[in-house]
Design an enzyme around this catalytic site. Structure first.
Site, mmCIF file in Angstrom:
data_model
loop_
_atom_site.group_PDB
_atom_site.id
_atom_site.type_symbol
_atom_site.label_atom_id
_atom_site.label_comp_id
_atom_site.label_asym_id
_atom_site.label_seq_id
_atom_site.Cartn_x
_atom_site.Cartn_y
_atom_site.Cartn_z
ATOM 1 N N GLU A 127 0.874 -1.171 0.000
ATOM 2 C CA GLU A 127 0.000 0.000 0.000
ATOM 3 C C GLU A 127 0.916 1.227 0.000
ATOM 4 O O GLU A 127 1.823 1.306 0.838
ATOM 5 C CB GLU A 127 -0.876 -0.001 1.260
ATOM 6 C CG GLU A 127 -1.831 1.156 1.231
ATOM 7 C CD GLU A 127 -2.725 1.265 2.463
ATOM 8 O OE1 GLU A 127 -2.719 0.354 3.312
ATOM 9 O OE2 GLU A 127 -3.416 2.284 2.543
ATOM 10 N N ARG A 151 5.464 -12.968 9.419
ATOM 11 C CA ARG A 151 6.131 -11.706 9.125
ATOM 12 C C ARG A 151 7.419 -11.588 9.921
ATOM 13 O O ARG A 151 7.576 -12.150 10.995
ATOM 14 C CB ARG A 151 5.212 -10.511 9.320
ATOM 15 C CG ARG A 151 4.654 -10.290 10.695
ATOM 16 C CD ARG A 151 3.504 -9.281 10.639
ATOM 17 N NE ARG A 151 3.934 -7.931 10.306
ATOM 18 C CZ ARG A 151 3.357 -7.183 9.350
ATOM 19 N NH1 ARG A 151 2.363 -7.638 8.640
ATOM 20 N NH2 ARG A 151 3.765 -5.960 9.140
ATOM 21 N N LYS A 168 4.754 0.594 8.949
ATOM 22 C CA LYS A 168 4.833 1.889 8.280
ATOM 23 C C LYS A 168 4.202 2.994 9.121
ATOM 24 O O LYS A 168 4.696 4.110 9.151
ATOM 25 C CB LYS A 168 4.125 1.813 6.924
ATOM 26 C CG LYS A 168 5.010 1.242 5.828
ATOM 27 C CD LYS A 168 4.271 1.241 4.497
ATOM 28 C CE LYS A 168 3.488 -0.024 4.333
ATOM 29 N NZ LYS A 168 2.512 -0.074 3.302
#
Ligand code: ATP
Ligand code: MG
Length: 558
Positions: free
Chosen positions: A35, A260, A270
């Site tokens: 994104e 992850r 982020k």
């Protein structure tokens, strides 16, 4: 790029190999789907190496797809930085795609779902939807709008698109099962009204599709064969499959999840990295202390080093919490193989060579890299005065000391054996300079009658030049800065754990070649570590180096 460069023997590779052997696919297609709401970080590097790596290993394709469905948080700057980072890591995408390219198609699929009685326009507020969703132990409650006629929903959905209704006043929901055990299947919202300017579609749309609806269909439109994501999406997989099966999608992709990456003493989110930038705890997304790809690049990490790191952390479904020394070890390994060497003195003491005789002194050529003759060599020659590192001299040496003491000898790297005859101190006893003498019979050979153990680096004061050096340390003082809770169970703001000493700028002496270097030149300063000329601030007139990593692991002992 070599196929062996990527993580081997993991479960996703087994799945792909089986699919190829069974001729389920002729060619695999993966995608990396960021994104564009921030710069990429070290966790993304793992995902990039996985997705692009698989395409590379199996002669497939990997798309770069921007998952741009939250217009308020996204921007072209982020798109640009993401493309730059992926390329810098060494990968080239087959196609550059944007979820926003599919908005019209996604809208048409949504109409088809309404017509099939599989979606309805709801008028509950977001809060009401949440309240009526139920819990893990309790079924949800049907919305009063759930059974409105398809025609009515279709008309309302078209008018939502046309901008007739206020933001947040209506949503489009899938009609699945309000008592499903998996909460994601309880009539998820797939469209909301949001008058927000989109970085690519501008003001064309005032309704935007949700991630769970967009992602799977974007995969289907691009004929992605293996849609790989992190484990938090595991519980979304039934919804992923449901959507793909219930619209007339051009292909049927499958989702696979891996764990992850979490890096200790660092942050991989982020949103939180953005907070560091916005609150000016760092100089920007590409501050060399940031775990962003652009920060690590500026710090002097290399693409091959990061790919090696990604290979070492591996791919699995079990927790992937990794120590900083795994990352630094991989970077060090690549730099050790490839960075040329030079000498620099970070904290100098001046040494006068009292028996200096210009007619007798010989220079010695030294290669820039011990195993790479192609890097060339330079001549190193003593001058009457030289700099050595303050740490390489001791008045009262600790046990086992091999470096210089009064009355002792060391080898000057690539030069003669030198003896310290006298130390000059100021009134307070701190060392001002040394008086030393060299043994003319020791250039390129050991003295016959005694052993000299220590080797130290040095620079002739004649032609050493000054450079600014930025020494970096870890950004946080806590191993998991964003997982610390107070007594009442609340998360403590992770910025409380910023290391106040994470950067130190010093002036140092360095070989004259520093005056000729372009930005982003990687060097080993002998005995000190790996350094890089700063990507933005370095100029040949005013050399600026960032310390990438020390030569040995200094983390363990801290
Ligand atoms: P963030 O919370 O930092 O925004 P994200 O997962 O929301 O992370 P995306 O831009 O949506 O970020 O991620 C793009 C891809 O990178 C996704 O497939 C995601 O699963 C993967 N990814 C993100 N963070 C990590 C991580 N820490 N380890 C491995 N893969 C990751
Ligand atoms: Mg995200």
């Amino acid at each position: 790029m070599n196929k062996e460069e990527f993580a081997d023997n993991h479960f996703i590779r087994s799945i792909i190999e089986e699919d190829l052997n069974n001729q389920k696919y002729q060619q695999i297609i993966t995608r990396f789907p960021p994104e564009p709401n921030g710069y990429l970080h070290v966790g993304h590097a793992k995902s990039i190496c996985l997705n692009f790596g698989l395409a590379h290993i199996y002669d497939g394709k990997c798309n770069l797809r921007f998952d741009d469905t939250n217009p308020e948080k996204e921007s072209d700057e982020y798109v640009r930085s993401i493309k730059e980072d992926v390329k810098w890591l060494g990968f080239q995408w087959a196609e550059e795609r944007y979820a926003s390219d599919y908005f019209e198609q996604l809208y048409q699929y949504a109409e088809s779902l309404i017509q099939k009685g599989l979606a309805y326009v709801d008028e509950l507020s977001a809060d009401e939807i949440r309240e009526m969703r139920g819990t893990l132990t309790q079924a949800g409650t049907d919305s009063p709008y759930r059974n409105r006629p398809n025609d009515e929903s279709l008309d309302l959905f078209r008018r939502m698109r046309a901008g007739e209704f206020a933001d947040g006043s209506k949503t489009l929901r899938l009609k699945i099962d309000m008592s499903a055990g998996n909460l994601n299947m309880r009539d998820p919202v797939i469209y909301r009204i949001r008058r927000a300017h989109h970085h690519r579609t501008g003001d064309k749309w005032c309704i935007y599709p949700m991630y769970d609806y967009t992602h799977c269909l974007s995969d289907a439109i691009e004929h992605i064969t293996h849609s790989i994501c992190t484990l938090e999406f595991e519980a979304h997989r039934p919804l992923y499959d449901w959507v793909v099966q219930h619209v007339d999608a051009p292909s049927e992709p499958h989702q696979y999840e891996f764990s992850r990456l979490e890096l200790l003493y660092s942050i991989t989110s982020k949103r939180k990295l953005n907070q560091l930038v916005q609150q000016q705890h760092v100089s920007g997304w590409d501050d060399p202390r940031m775990p962003t790809i652009s920060g690590m690049r500026r710090r002097g990490y290399t693409p091959a080093g990061l790919r090696l790191f990604a290979k070492r952390v591996g791919i699995s479904k079990s927790e992937n919490v990794v120590d900083m020394d795994v990352l630094e070890g991989a970077i060090r390994e690549d730099l050790s193989n490839n960075a040329p060497r030079l000498m620099a003195v970070l904290n100098p003491i001046k040494v006068e060579i009292t028996n200096f005789d210009a007619t007798r002194i010989e220079g010695k050529t030294a290669p820039y890299h011990p195993e790479k003759p192609e890097y060339g060599e330079r001549e190193l020659k003593l001058s009457q005065t030289i700099y050595i590192e303050r740490d390489d001299f001791a008045i009262e040496p600790p046990k086992g000391w091999k470096r210089l003491i009064v009355g002792g000898e060391v080898r000057l790297r690539h030069s003669y054996v030198m003896k310290c005859d006298e130390v000059v101190c100021d009134n307070s006893g701190s060392v001002l300079s040394l008086k030393c003498s060299i043994d003319y019979d020791t250039l390129g050979k050991n003295p016959e009658d005694r052993k000299v153990k220590g080797v130290i680096h040095w620079l002739p004061t004649d032609d050493a030049i000054q450079a600014n050096i930025r020494l970096y340390d870890r950004l946080f003082t806590e191993p998991r800065p964003d997982a610390v809770r107070s007594k009442d169970g609340e998360y403590v703001d992770f910025t409380k754990f910023l290391n106040p000493n994470s950067i130190q700028t010093i002036k140092a002496w360095i070989e004259p070649i520093a005056k000729t270097l372009p930005p982003e030149s990687h060097w080993q300063f002998e005995r000190l570590g790996y350094f890089v000329t700063d990507r933005f601030d370095h100029t040949p007139d005013k050399p600026i180096f960032n310390r990438t990593v020390t030569l040995r692991d200094t983390w363990q002992k801290k």
